[in-house]
Motif scaffolding. Structure first.
Motif, PDB file in Angstrom:
ATOM      1  N   ASP A 170      52.298  59.979  13.907  1.00 47.60           N
ATOM      2  CA  ASP A 170      51.215  60.477  14.762  1.00 47.60           C
ATOM      3  C   ASP A 170      51.846  60.970  16.062  1.00 47.60           C
ATOM      4  OD1 ASP A 170      49.370  59.628  12.815  1.00 47.60           O
ATOM      5  OD2 ASP A 170      49.340  57.605  13.667  1.00 47.60           O
ATOM      6  N   LYS A 171      52.397  62.153  16.013  1.00 43.45           N
ATOM      7  CA  LYS A 171      53.200  62.637  17.132  1.00 43.45           C
ATOM      8  C   LYS A 171      52.394  62.887  18.398  1.00 43.45           C
ATOM      9  CE  LYS A 171      53.017  67.517  15.762  1.00 43.45           C
ATOM     10  NZ  LYS A 171      53.841  68.711  15.433  1.00 43.45           N
ATOM     11  N   ASN A 172      51.092  63.092  18.272  1.00 46.44           N
ATOM     12  CA  ASN A 172      50.265  63.352  19.446  1.00 46.44           C
ATOM     13  C   ASN A 172      49.579  62.100  19.984  1.00 46.44           C
ATOM     14  OD1 ASN A 172      50.838  66.145  19.410  1.00 46.44           O
ATOM     15  ND2 ASN A 172      49.286  66.465  17.845  1.00 46.44           N
ATOM     16  N   ASN A 173      49.925  60.954  19.399  1.00 49.38           N
ATOM     17  CA  ASN A 173      49.393  59.679  19.901  1.00 49.38           C
ATOM     18  C   ASN A 173      50.378  59.071  20.883  1.00 49.38           C
ATOM     19  OD1 ASN A 173      47.610  60.324  17.914  1.00 49.38           O
ATOM     20  ND2 ASN A 173      47.760  58.389  16.809  1.00 49.38           N
ATOM     21  N   LEU A 174      49.865  58.268  21.781  1.00 43.35           N
ATOM     22  CA  LEU A 174      50.742  57.634  22.753  1.00 43.35           C
ATOM     23  C   LEU A 174      51.668  56.628  22.083  1.00 43.35           C
ATOM     24  CD1 LEU A 174      51.362  57.800  25.707  1.00 43.35           C
ATOM     25  CD2 LEU A 174      49.664  56.009  26.137  1.00 43.35           C
ATOM     26  N   GLY A 175      51.221  56.039  20.989  1.00 39.81           N
ATOM     27  CA  GLY A 175      52.073  55.110  20.238  1.00 39.81           C
ATOM     28  C   GLY A 175      51.294  53.943  19.702  1.00 39.81           C
ATOM     29  N   ASN A 238      53.884  56.272  16.390  1.00 37.90           N
ATOM     30  CA  ASN A 238      54.993  57.220  16.510  1.00 37.90           C
ATOM     31  C   ASN A 238      56.109  56.914  15.525  1.00 37.90           C
ATOM     32  OD1 ASN A 238      54.696  57.543  20.143  1.00 37.90           O
ATOM     33  ND2 ASN A 238      53.594  58.546  18.488  1.00 37.90           N
ATOM     34  N   GLN A 239      56.006  55.764  14.829  1.00 41.51           N
ATOM     35  CA  GLN A 239      56.963  55.417  13.781  1.00 41.51           C
ATOM     36  C   GLN A 239      56.437  55.903  12.429  1.00 41.51           C
ATOM     37  OE1 GLN A 239      60.002  53.861  14.514  1.00 41.51           O
ATOM     38  NE2 GLN A 239      59.322  54.225  16.609  1.00 41.51           N
ATOM     39  N   LEU A 240      57.338  56.158  11.507  1.00 41.87           N
ATOM     40  CA  LEU A 240      56.944  56.583  10.168  1.00 41.87           C
ATOM     41  C   LEU A 240      56.020  55.534   9.546  1.00 41.87           C
ATOM     42  CD1 LEU A 240      57.517  58.757   7.932  1.00 41.87           C
ATOM     43  CD2 LEU A 240      59.231  57.147   7.044  1.00 41.87           C
ATOM     44  N   VAL A 254      41.374  53.768  12.997  1.00 38.92           N
ATOM     45  CA  VAL A 254      42.580  53.718  13.818  1.00 38.92           C
ATOM     46  C   VAL A 254      42.186  54.061  15.254  1.00 38.92           C
ATOM     47  CG1 VAL A 254      44.917  54.585  14.169  1.00 38.92           C
ATOM     48  CG2 VAL A 254      43.959  54.467  11.845  1.00 38.92           C
ATOM     49  N   PHE A 255      42.470  53.145  16.166  1.00 37.85           N
ATOM     50  CA  PHE A 255      42.149  53.308  17.589  1.00 37.85           C
ATOM     51  C   PHE A 255      43.446  53.609  18.339  1.00 37.85           C
ATOM     52  CE2 PHE A 255      39.020  50.740  15.578  1.00 37.85           C
ATOM     53  CZ  PHE A 255      37.825  50.879  16.258  1.00 37.85           C
ATOM     54  N   PHE A 256      43.471  54.696  19.113  1.00 38.70           N
ATOM     55  CA  PHE A 256      44.710  55.116  19.760  1.00 38.70           C
ATOM     56  C   PHE A 256      44.408  55.914  21.029  1.00 38.70           C
ATOM     57  CE2 PHE A 256      43.377  58.541  17.001  1.00 38.70           C
ATOM     58  CZ  PHE A 256      43.657  59.684  17.721  1.00 38.70           C
ATOM     59  N   THR A 257      45.458  56.181  21.779  1.00 35.36           N
ATOM     60  CA  THR A 257      45.345  57.002  22.995  1.00 35.36           C
ATOM     61  C   THR A 257      46.027  58.345  22.776  1.00 35.36           C
ATOM     62  OG1 THR A 257      45.283  55.087  24.464  1.00 35.36           O
ATOM     63  CG2 THR A 257      45.955  57.175  25.440  1.00 35.36           C
ATOM     64  N   CYS A 258      45.302  59.406  23.039  1.00 29.98           N
ATOM     65  CA  CYS A 258      45.870  60.758  22.966  1.00 29.98           C
ATOM     66  C   CYS A 258      46.916  60.901  24.070  1.00 29.98           C
ATOM     67  CB  CYS A 258      44.761  61.783  23.148  1.00 29.98           C
ATOM     68  SG  CYS A 258      45.328  63.483  23.343  1.00 29.98           S
ATOM     69  N   ASP A 259      48.112  61.389  23.715  1.00 33.05           N
ATOM     70  CA  ASP A 259      49.184  61.436  24.717  1.00 33.05           C
ATOM     71  C   ASP A 259      49.008  62.550  25.744  1.00 33.05           C
ATOM     72  OD1 ASP A 259      49.917  63.693  23.303  1.00 33.05           O
ATOM     73  OD2 ASP A 259      51.837  62.905  22.602  1.00 33.05           O
ATOM     74  N   ARG A 260      47.945  63.333  25.648  1.00 31.37           N
ATOM     75  CA  ARG A 260      47.640  64.334  26.664  1.00 31.37           C
ATOM     76  C   ARG A 260      46.428  63.909  27.505  1.00 31.37           C
ATOM     77  NH1 ARG A 260      46.079  69.316  25.771  1.00 31.37           N
ATOM     78  NH2 ARG A 260      47.048  69.986  27.717  1.00 31.37           N
ATOM     79  N   VAL A 286      49.504  52.290  30.885  1.00 32.68           N
ATOM     80  CA  VAL A 286      49.389  53.493  30.061  1.00 32.68           C
ATOM     81  C   VAL A 286      50.232  54.616  30.652  1.00 32.68           C
ATOM     82  CG1 VAL A 286      47.804  55.231  29.146  1.00 32.68           C
ATOM     83  CG2 VAL A 286      47.098  52.837  29.242  1.00 32.68           C
ATOM     84  N   LYS A 287      50.201  54.749  31.975  1.00 32.43           N
ATOM     85  CA  LYS A 287      51.016  55.771  32.632  1.00 32.43           C
ATOM     86  C   LYS A 287      52.502  55.543  32.364  1.00 32.43           C
ATOM     87  CE  LYS A 287      47.878  56.752  36.514  1.00 32.43           C
ATOM     88  NZ  LYS A 287      47.725  56.736  37.993  1.00 32.43           N
ATOM     89  N   ALA A 288      52.932  54.282  32.423  1.00 34.97           N
ATOM     90  CA  ALA A 288      54.337  53.964  32.183  1.00 34.97           C
ATOM     91  C   ALA A 288      54.723  54.280  30.736  1.00 34.97           C
ATOM     92  CB  ALA A 288      54.599  52.493  32.487  1.00 34.97           C
ATOM     93  N   THR A 289      53.828  53.995  29.788  1.00 36.43           N
ATOM     94  CA  THR A 289      54.100  54.291  28.379  1.00 36.43           C
ATOM     95  C   THR A 289      54.218  55.795  28.158  1.00 36.43           C
ATOM     96  OG1 THR A 289      52.887  52.308  27.698  1.00 36.43           O
ATOM     97  CG2 THR A 289      53.289  53.975  26.019  1.00 36.43           C
ATOM     98  N   LEU A 290      53.342  56.552  28.804  1.00 34.97           N
ATOM     99  CA  LEU A 290      53.395  58.011  28.697  1.00 34.97           C
ATOM    100  C   LEU A 290      54.704  58.539  29.278  1.00 34.97           C
ATOM    101  CD1 LEU A 290      52.151  60.735  28.033  1.00 34.97           C
ATOM    102  CD2 LEU A 290      50.954  60.656  30.247  1.00 34.97           C
ATOM    103  N   ALA A 291      55.122  58.008  30.434  1.00 34.86           N
ATOM    104  CA  ALA A 291      56.367  58.457  31.059  1.00 34.86           C
ATOM    105  C   ALA A 291      57.560  58.188  30.146  1.00 34.86           C
ATOM    106  CB  ALA A 291      56.542  57.764  32.403  1.00 34.86           C
TER     107      ALA A 291
END
Length: 298
Positions: A170-175, A238-240, A254-260, A286-291
């Motif tokens: 899920d490349k567009n998810n924060l993780g 973000n892992q396979l 699936v609950f996640f944060t959009c990385d944008r 969340v900001k630190a994870t995005l960075a």
């Protein structure tokens, strides 16, 4: 040779061979026709499966009205139980999705699923049509996770119905994501790459395409299998990962944060709040994870 009297009704050897040859030819013709009929039926079935069936917009709207009434009734009495969530999902006409190519099982051209909450696509951001059509269902699902994790940050919910996703990231998810699977089914565990504690090997199809620069076709990775049926589990999107085969009826959330998320304008943030999301846009973790993710991409 046995003698044959003139005028006898017993056929000659030559005639017998000719008759046998005709019978064999007729049998071959019948077999060929049957084989072609079976092949034609299989081709028709495959074509029907490959082509997405049509969904009536009117029926979807009518179903949405019914689902919203049921979800609102549950939310107003704070019934966020998994039993209630499943009962409502089983009455939902989950729409067809033809865009999620990276998760579709091989040979499929569509899946059943929908995104609730924040979306980011082609440079645009907004609140999904599914959430705007189903605000009470959205609130119900948000409340279901909040009974498990009051503080987990998320902007979006992906609902999947009855398909086993193929290996993807899920490349567009924060993780970090929460997942749960509902419905009467067997199997359907989620294999997730875990280089540290993974002990279940998986090899990507060497004749397939690379998933990413980190996941090359033909390479073997070790992971763990999450048993998500009626159980909340946390994993790194973000892992396979992929869904193992299953039988029965399976809904996954699936609950996640959009990385944008940080680029969402104020109007979108307000709209997301209106449909039930309680995302904290100023969350420092969340900001630190995005960075960290942006640094890995650089």
């Amino acid at each position: 040779r046995w003698p044959v009297r003139r005028g006898s009704s017993t056929p000659s050897l030559g005639a017998t061979s000719a008759l046998a040859g005709q019978r064999l030819a007729r049998r071959r013709q019948r077999f060929s026709r049957r084989r072609k009929a079976v092949a034609g039926a299989a081709a028709t079935q495959t074509s029907a499966e490959a082509k997405p069936p049509k969904q009536s917009h009117r029926r979807l709207a009518q179903n949405a009205e019914y689902i919203e009434q049921a979800a609102r009734a549950a939310v107003e009495v704070a019934d966020f139980s998994l039993r209630t969530v499943l009962q409502i999902l089983q009455r939902l006409d989950v729409p067809i999705n033809t865009n999620r190519k990276n998760v579709m099982p091989k040979g499929r051209t569509y899946v059943h699923g929908m995104l609730l909450g924040l979306y980011s696509y082609g440079g645009t951001m907004g609140v999904s049509l599914a959430s705007r059509r189903h605000p009470w269902l959205t609130r119900l699902l948000v409340g279901a996770l909040r009974t498990e994790s009051p503080d987990f940050p998320f902007t979006s919910i992906q609902l999947n119905y009855n398909y086993a996703s193929r290996p993807h990231i899920d490349k567009n998810n924060l993780g970090t994501s929460y997942i749960i699977a509902l419905g009467p089914h067997t199997g359907g565990g989620v294999w997730v790459h875990d280089a540290e504690v993974g002990d279940v090997p998986f090899t990507l199809d060497e004749e397939g395409e690379d998933i990413s620069s980190s996941y090359r076709a033909g390479d073997t990775f070790f992971g763990k299998v999450l048993c998500s049926q009626d159980t909340w589990s946390v994993f790194d999107g973000n892992q396979l990962h992929f869904t193992q085969p299953f039988e029965g009826e399976r809904y996954s959330l699936v609950f996640f944060t959009c990385d944008r998320y940080a680029a969402a304008p104020l109007a979108v943030r307000d709209a997301l709040h209106e449909v039930g999301f309680d995302f904290d846009w100023a969350d420092e973790n969340v900001k630190a994870t995005l960075a960290e993710k942006l640094q890995r991409r650089a």
